[in-house]
Motif scaffolding. Structure first.
Motif, PDB file in Angstrom:
ATOM      1  N   VAL A   1       0.841  -1.192   0.000  1.00 27.66           N
ATOM      2  CA  VAL A   1       0.000   0.000   0.000  1.00 27.66           C
ATOM      3  C   VAL A   1       0.878   1.244   0.000  1.00 27.66           C
ATOM      4  CG1 VAL A   1      -1.775   1.283   1.244  1.00 27.66           C
ATOM      5  CG2 VAL A   1      -1.830  -1.217   1.222  1.00 27.66           C
ATOM      6  N   ARG A   2       0.636   2.135  -0.960  1.00 23.63           N
ATOM      7  CA  ARG A   2       1.421   3.356  -1.047  1.00 23.63           C
ATOM      8  C   ARG A   2       0.700   4.544  -0.400  1.00 23.63           C
ATOM      9  NH1 ARG A   2       2.263   5.776  -5.160  1.00 23.63           N
ATOM     10  NH2 ARG A   2       4.372   6.445  -4.696  1.00 23.63           N
ATOM     11  N   ARG A   3      -0.597   4.412  -0.145  1.00 24.58           N
ATOM     12  CA  ARG A   3      -1.365   5.527   0.412  1.00 24.58           C
ATOM     13  C   ARG A   3      -2.438   4.936   1.309  1.00 24.58           C
ATOM     14  NH1 ARG A   3      -5.551   8.943  -1.543  1.00 24.58           N
ATOM     15  NH2 ARG A   3      -5.862   7.453  -3.225  1.00 24.58           N
ATOM     16  N   LEU A   4      -2.445   5.337   2.586  1.00 20.37           N
ATOM     17  CA  LEU A   4      -3.286   4.679   3.581  1.00 20.37           C
ATOM     18  C   LEU A   4      -4.772   4.594   3.220  1.00 20.37           C
ATOM     19  CD1 LEU A   4      -1.828   5.852   7.008  1.00 20.37           C
ATOM     20  CD2 LEU A   4      -1.638   3.610   5.926  1.00 20.37           C
ATOM     21  N   PRO A   5      -5.436   5.681   2.805  1.00 24.25           N
ATOM     22  CA  PRO A   5      -6.875   5.552   2.530  1.00 24.25           C
ATOM     23  C   PRO A   5      -7.204   4.601   1.390  1.00 24.25           C
ATOM     24  CG  PRO A   5      -6.264   7.858   2.826  1.00 24.25           C
ATOM     25  CD  PRO A   5      -4.986   7.080   2.719  1.00 24.25           C
ATOM     26  N   ALA A   6      -6.187   4.211   0.589  1.00 26.22           N
ATOM     27  CA  ALA A   6      -6.453   3.283  -0.512  1.00 26.22           C
ATOM     28  C   ALA A   6      -6.918   1.929  -0.004  1.00 26.22           C
ATOM     29  CB  ALA A   6      -5.190   3.114  -1.361  1.00 26.22           C
ATOM     30  N   ILE A   7      -6.606   1.603   1.242  1.00 25.24           N
ATOM     31  CA  ILE A   7      -7.066   0.329   1.802  1.00 25.24           C
ATOM     32  C   ILE A   7      -8.584   0.314   1.853  1.00 25.24           C
ATOM     33  CG2 ILE A   7      -6.933  -1.196   3.801  1.00 25.24           C
ATOM     34  CD1 ILE A   7      -4.340   0.206   4.523  1.00 25.24           C
ATOM     35  N   GLU A   8      -9.161   1.408   2.305  1.00 27.34           N
ATOM     36  CA  GLU A   8     -10.623   1.494   2.344  1.00 27.34           C
ATOM     37  C   GLU A   8     -11.190   1.474   0.934  1.00 27.34           C
ATOM     38  OE1 GLU A   8     -14.203   3.680   1.642  1.00 27.34           O
ATOM     39  OE2 GLU A   8     -12.239   4.582   1.390  1.00 27.34           O
ATOM     40  N   SER A   9     -10.486   2.104  -0.036  1.00 25.46           N
ATOM     41  CA  SER A   9     -10.978   2.163  -1.409  1.00 25.46           C
ATOM     42  C   SER A   9     -11.039   0.781  -2.040  1.00 25.46           C
ATOM     43  CB  SER A   9     -10.080   3.085  -2.254  1.00 25.46           C
ATOM     44  OG  SER A   9     -10.133   4.402  -1.785  1.00 25.46           O
ATOM     45  N   ILE A  10      -9.987  -0.012  -1.861  1.00 26.37           N
ATOM     46  CA  ILE A  10      -9.965  -1.337  -2.482  1.00 26.37           C
ATOM     47  C   ILE A  10     -11.043  -2.221  -1.885  1.00 26.37           C
ATOM     48  CG2 ILE A  10      -8.257  -2.316  -0.903  1.00 26.37           C
ATOM     49  CD1 ILE A  10      -8.566  -3.023  -4.659  1.00 26.37           C
TER      50      ILE A  10
ATOM     51  N   ALA B   1       2.111   5.887 -10.017  1.00 27.54           N
ATOM     52  CA  ALA B   1       0.758   6.428 -10.164  1.00 27.54           C
ATOM     53  C   ALA B   1      -0.264   5.639  -9.364  1.00 27.54           C
ATOM     54  CB  ALA B   1       0.356   6.442 -11.643  1.00 27.54           C
ATOM     55  N   ALA B   2       0.099   4.420  -8.950  1.00 26.64           N
ATOM     56  CA  ALA B   2      -0.867   3.519  -8.315  1.00 26.64           C
ATOM     57  C   ALA B   2      -0.950   3.759  -6.814  1.00 26.64           C
ATOM     58  CB  ALA B   2      -0.472   2.069  -8.577  1.00 26.64           C
ATOM     59  N   ASP B   3      -2.057   3.272  -6.243  1.00 31.62           N
ATOM     60  CA  ASP B   3      -2.250   3.296  -4.799  1.00 31.62           C
ATOM     61  C   ASP B   3      -1.693   2.039  -4.146  1.00 31.62           C
ATOM     62  OD1 ASP B   3      -3.873   5.749  -4.735  1.00 31.62           O
ATOM     63  OD2 ASP B   3      -5.315   4.546  -5.832  1.00 31.62           O
ATOM     64  N   LEU B   4      -1.773   0.926  -4.868  1.00 33.41           N
ATOM     65  CA  LEU B   4      -1.259  -0.351  -4.381  1.00 33.41           C
ATOM     66  C   LEU B   4      -0.358  -0.958  -5.454  1.00 33.41           C
ATOM     67  CD1 LEU B   4      -4.475  -0.209  -3.278  1.00 33.41           C
ATOM     68  CD2 LEU B   4      -3.823  -2.397  -2.314  1.00 33.41           C
ATOM     69  N   VAL B   5       0.655  -1.693  -5.011  1.00 34.09           N
ATOM     70  CA  VAL B   5       1.549  -2.399  -5.923  1.00 34.09           C
ATOM     71  C   VAL B   5       1.568  -3.870  -5.514  1.00 34.09           C
ATOM     72  CG1 VAL B   5       3.901  -2.614  -6.807  1.00 34.09           C
ATOM     73  CG2 VAL B   5       2.976  -0.350  -6.283  1.00 34.09           C
ATOM     74  N   LEU B   6       1.313  -4.755  -6.466  1.00 32.77           N
ATOM     75  CA  LEU B   6       1.327  -6.190  -6.190  1.00 32.77           C
ATOM     76  C   LEU B   6       2.760  -6.699  -6.287  1.00 32.77           C
ATOM     77  CD1 LEU B   6      -1.818  -7.503  -8.078  1.00 32.77           C
ATOM     78  CD2 LEU B   6      -1.618  -6.646  -5.743  1.00 32.77           C
TER      79      LEU B   6
END
Length: 868
Positions: free
Chosen positions: A310-319, A634-639
């Motif tokens: 996760v590169r940005r904390l609120p992205a967890i809620e988004s996914i 550019a992404a919020d998450l990286v696999l």
């Protein structure tokens, strides 16, 4: 001097328009053009300084309220409360500061893709120059393995192919030629051009620079990326709206209470002001931002264990809230490795198994494919390497797949090559002359319609139809043939009509097996998966069917999308799941159209062409192993493992995090409301306060963060993935939550006043009655914690009662603290408490149990009605 549509113009016209010559520019001309056009790199964006970035983190209404509360508590010398509030504010500011700068990093990553060195002609001489000094009109020389340093219009091309997956998503190299193409041809079909940042896989080329730096295709995408509006996440937006509403309500109530007490109740202002401050502090959920941040941080660790960085904390809620996943095909759903999946000879059809470039697999049904495999392996310029058990290809991926096929058959490839005709887009075949155990043979491979036409005594229509049928199933089809000879050279004229057909070979970039299961899991969770790729429509449809997409039969191409306005696109995108031959603008339009329909969109990808859509999406997911740096930034998450299955795991973790955030909010708001209501009602009724201002502040301090924080560690509830995605605009303060706040606050009010009245009726002193009321409030909050841990099911189970280590650690710590302030003389003096008798303590716990029973019965009735 930058050209428009050079792909559709003859090479000679492009040279003339650019005032260029085949022998190259002079050093003076190059210097003048460099001064005019600037260096061949993307301009750096003007970033905010560190101080401004840090101060910007305080621009939030709830933070303003917390700072005001800190000032008031500091003025009244309640330093503990002041310290807690300021720690929360600073922690949020630091975390936001660290997470800033995504757009700047994405632009930097794209700039780094430009080639650092380039071979050019200057005054007829070949020289190597810094890639940043290239200018329009320069003549660039390229060969296999070179990275293209700028956008080029081809002047000469010999057996040329380029890997353009970073721009188009197409998994195999594209053949290039000098002939002009249609002006409206999509990027992937502009075969007369080479694009900056792509890779030459075979052949040699000479091209004139038509665009540099920001004017290149990669530069244009970089500009598109910079202009994309980044959306805030639903949770952040709703919390901001909630903070504004809550701040207004608290200030209004506090002002009314202050006016009531002074002008109606005629209370002493100093005592009243302290009480009002206690109400304000108890009403403001100052621990909520910290607990939310910690909950998200815990989710980061959980996702990291699932290979999702996760590169940005609120992205967890988004996914966790996504209802649509828009995924690239190449390297995401597929392995980005070509394999021979099927061959057809005069003996019939054969299916080939195996993964990657490893020369291991089965042939079904068993048969003699030695002649076909020999031609595939010898008419080949690639090489396979076994590096620690991982087979890789050096050269064209399709030729690597043919070598792996030859290895599966066991064809002897030791023959020496005497002569060769390299592949050229004009004659559309490759031929080699070899001398080996099978004799001196000419092997030919190429486009089916070309090679079939060179074979004698052959039913052309039959084999052409079979090749077309293979192509419709998403296979890249090659035809192979041979001819015995005694000569030392290949005579092209003798090949026409003189070849013996050996068979057709069908290649495919196969889907990942784990991706098939992940798509099925996403569909079961109510999440629609859509493929958006730059590859051909037939290939996309075939992979979509294999991967299990909901509607794989209908495909829209980029050309189809160009004919649709935004309203028509919004209607089409709801039912179509496969989009092929798309451009970066197409991907961005599709994501925006889905969002306009109220859907939360996740976008996965690995190429530069995916970066704008990744940034626009509610949750951008980049591939970590094969993804470009631009996509990752550019992404919020990286696999970390490039595994589509990790997306399903990330969705599960995201839903768990949101559930836990909802639990935190559902616990915090009712308890804060209950604390405040107790004082407000007593103040308006002119009664003695059930708790002093200091005691209210104590309860708020000891329980506000600790009990809520315990909910951040809750595991995934059973059935979390069985629920449909929540709507993008689903409010945090739903009607159900508002009702819960009202119910719990009312029960808190009744229980605390009931115990306070009971104590006074027994003749207890006012301090003892207040001590009993305060302990009742804490016990109610603990029971409420156990209730709120299970929002999807019953809380009356052994697993629910057992809780977690964190829950029991927090409960034991708070219980110990309450015993200390109730029975330790020094602390009794500070907080104005008195010792509570054993029977009264048991009664307090009994009241808590009764409260738990009431709200649990209400929940079961409500869940039962929802299931009907």
């Amino acid at each position: 001097m930058q050209m428009k549509d050079p792909h559709s113009r003859p090479a000679a016209d492009c040279l003339a328009d650019l005032n260029a010559r085949p022998e190259g520019l002079t050093a003076t001309e190059a210097a003048e053009r460099l001064a005019m056009h600037g260096p061949n790199r993307l301009p750096e964006t003007q970033a905010r300084g560190p101080l401004l970035r840090f101060l910007a983190q305080f621009n939030n209404v709830l933070i303003y309220v917390l700072l005001a509360a800190a000032v008031v508590t500091g003025t009244l010398q309640h330093w503990i409360d002041t310290g807690v509030i300021m720690a929360v504010v600073l922690a949020n500011a630091v975390i936001g500061f660290v997470q800033e700068g995504k757009a700047e990093s994405a632009m930097l990553a794209i700039r780094q893709m430009l080639a650092p060195r380039a071979a050019v002609l200057r005054e007829g001489r070949r020289v190597t120059v810094n890639g940043a000094t290239l200018v329009p009109g320069d003549i660039v020389l390229l060969e296999a393995g070179d990275k293209v340093p700028a956008d080029l219009r081809l002047i000469e091309a010999r057996g040329l192919a380029a890997q353009e997956a970073i721009l188009t998503g197409e998994s195999v190299p594209v053949d290039k030629a000098t002939a002009p193409v249609a002006a409206d041809a999509p990027i992937g079909d502009r075969r007369s051009m080479l694009w900056s940042g792509t890779l030459v896989t075979q052949g040699t080329a000479r091209g004139v620079v038509t665009a540099t730096g920001p004017a290149t295709e990669i530069g244009r995408i970089g500009g598109l990326l910079a202009g994309v509006e980044q959306l805030t996440t639903p949770l952040v937006a709703q919390m901001d709206h909630f903070a504004r509403w809550l701040s207004f309500l608290i200030l209004l109530v506090v002002a009314l209470l202050l006016g009531w007490g002074v002008f109606v109740g005629h209370m002493p202002f100093s005592d009243l002001f302290m009480t009002v401050v206690a109400i304000a502090v108890s009403a403001i959920p100052e621990g909520l931002p910290a607990v939310m941040t910690i909950t998200l941080a815990i989710g980061v660790q959980a996702m990291a264990r699932r290979n999702a960085i996760v590169r940005r904390l609120p992205a967890i809620e988004s996914i966790g809230s996504v209802s649509v996943i828009c995924t690239d095909k190449t390297g995401t759903l597929t392995r980005n490795e070509m394999v021979v999946a099927r061959v057809e000879t005069s003996a019939g059809r054969f299916d080939i198994t195996g993964e990657g470039y490893a020369p291991r697999g089965d042939i079904s049904p068993p048969g003699d494919l030695s002649a076909l495999a020999l031609a595939a392996g010898l008419c080949n310029d690639a090489a396979l390497h076994d590096r620690n058990g991982v087979w890789t290809v050096e050269g064209d991926p399709m030729e690597g797949a043919l070598l792996a096929f030859a290895g599966k058959v066991g064809a002897p490839l030791g023959a020496s090559r005497l002569d060769a005709i390299p592949f050229d887009s004009r004659h559309r075949f490759m031929a080699v002359l070899t001398d080996g155990p099978a004799g001196r043979l000419i092997h030919v491979k190429g486009a089916p319609e070309r090679v079939l036409g060179m074979c004698g005594d052959l039913d052309y229509a039959l084999w052409h139809d079979r090749a077309e049928a293979m192509a419709r199933q998403g296979l890249r089809v090659l035809a192979l043939a041979e001819r015995p000879t005694t000569g030392d050279k290949i005579d092209p004229a003798a090949l026409e009509g003189g070849l013996t057909f050996t068979g057709l070979v069908g290649l495919i970039d196969p889907p990942r097996p784990e991706a098939i299961a992940a798509v099925a899991e996403c569909r079961a969770a109510g999440i629609r998966v859509k493929m958006i790729t730059g590859d051909h429509a037939g290939t996309a449809a075939a992979i979509a069917a294999q991967i299990g997409l909901q509607n794989p039969d209908r495909v829209l191409t980029g050309a189809d999308l160009d004919k649709l306005d935004d309203a028509q696109l919004a209607l089409e995108v709801a039912s179509v799941d496969v989009f092929a031959r798309t451009s970066p603008e197409d991907k961005l339009r599709l994501v925006t159209a889905l969002q306009a329909s109220g859907l939360s969109v996740a976008m996965t990808g690995d190429g530069v062409n995916d970066a704008p859509a990744l940034k626009r999406a509610d949750a951008g997911i980049a591939m970590g192993l094969k993804g470009s740096e631009a996509a990752k930034e550019a992404a919020d998450l990286v696999l970390a493992d490039d595994n589509f299955a990790s997306i399903a795991a990330a969705v599960r973790e995201g839903r768990t995090v949101y559930d836990n955030l909802k639990k935190v909010i559902s616990w915090t708001l009712p308890t804060n409301a209950g604390e405040s209501m107790v004082i407000i009602v007593a103040l308006i009724a002119g009664m003695s306060l059930p708790m002093t201002a200091v005691q209210i502040l104590w309860v708020n301090l000891i329980t506000g963060i600790t009990l809520g924080l315990a909910l951040a560690f809750e595991p995934t509830e059973k059935g979390t993935m069985a629920h449909p995605p929540r709507r993008r605009d689903a409010p945090i303060l739903s009607g159900e939550l508002v009702w819960h706040v009202v119910l719990v606050a009312t029960l808190f009010l009744a229980a605390v006043f009931g115990m306070f009245t009971y104590a006074l009726d027994r003749g207890y002193s006012l301090p003892l009655a207040q001590t009993i009321a305060m302990n009742t409030l804490v016990v109610l909050e603990i029971f409420h914690l156990f209730f709120i841990r299970n929002i999807h099911g019953t809380s009356l189970t052994w697993a629910a009662a057992r809780g977690t280590k964190v829950v029991w650690t927090v409960v034991i710590a708070i219980t110990a603290a309450q015993f200390a302030i109730t029975y330790v003389p020094v602390l009794q003096t500070v907080l104005g408490t008195e010792s509570v008798a054993l029977l009264d303590g048991i009664l307090i716990v009994g009241i808590g149990a009764a409260f738990f029973a009431i709200i649990e019965i209400e929940k079961q009735i409500r869940l039962g009605l929802q299931r009907r």
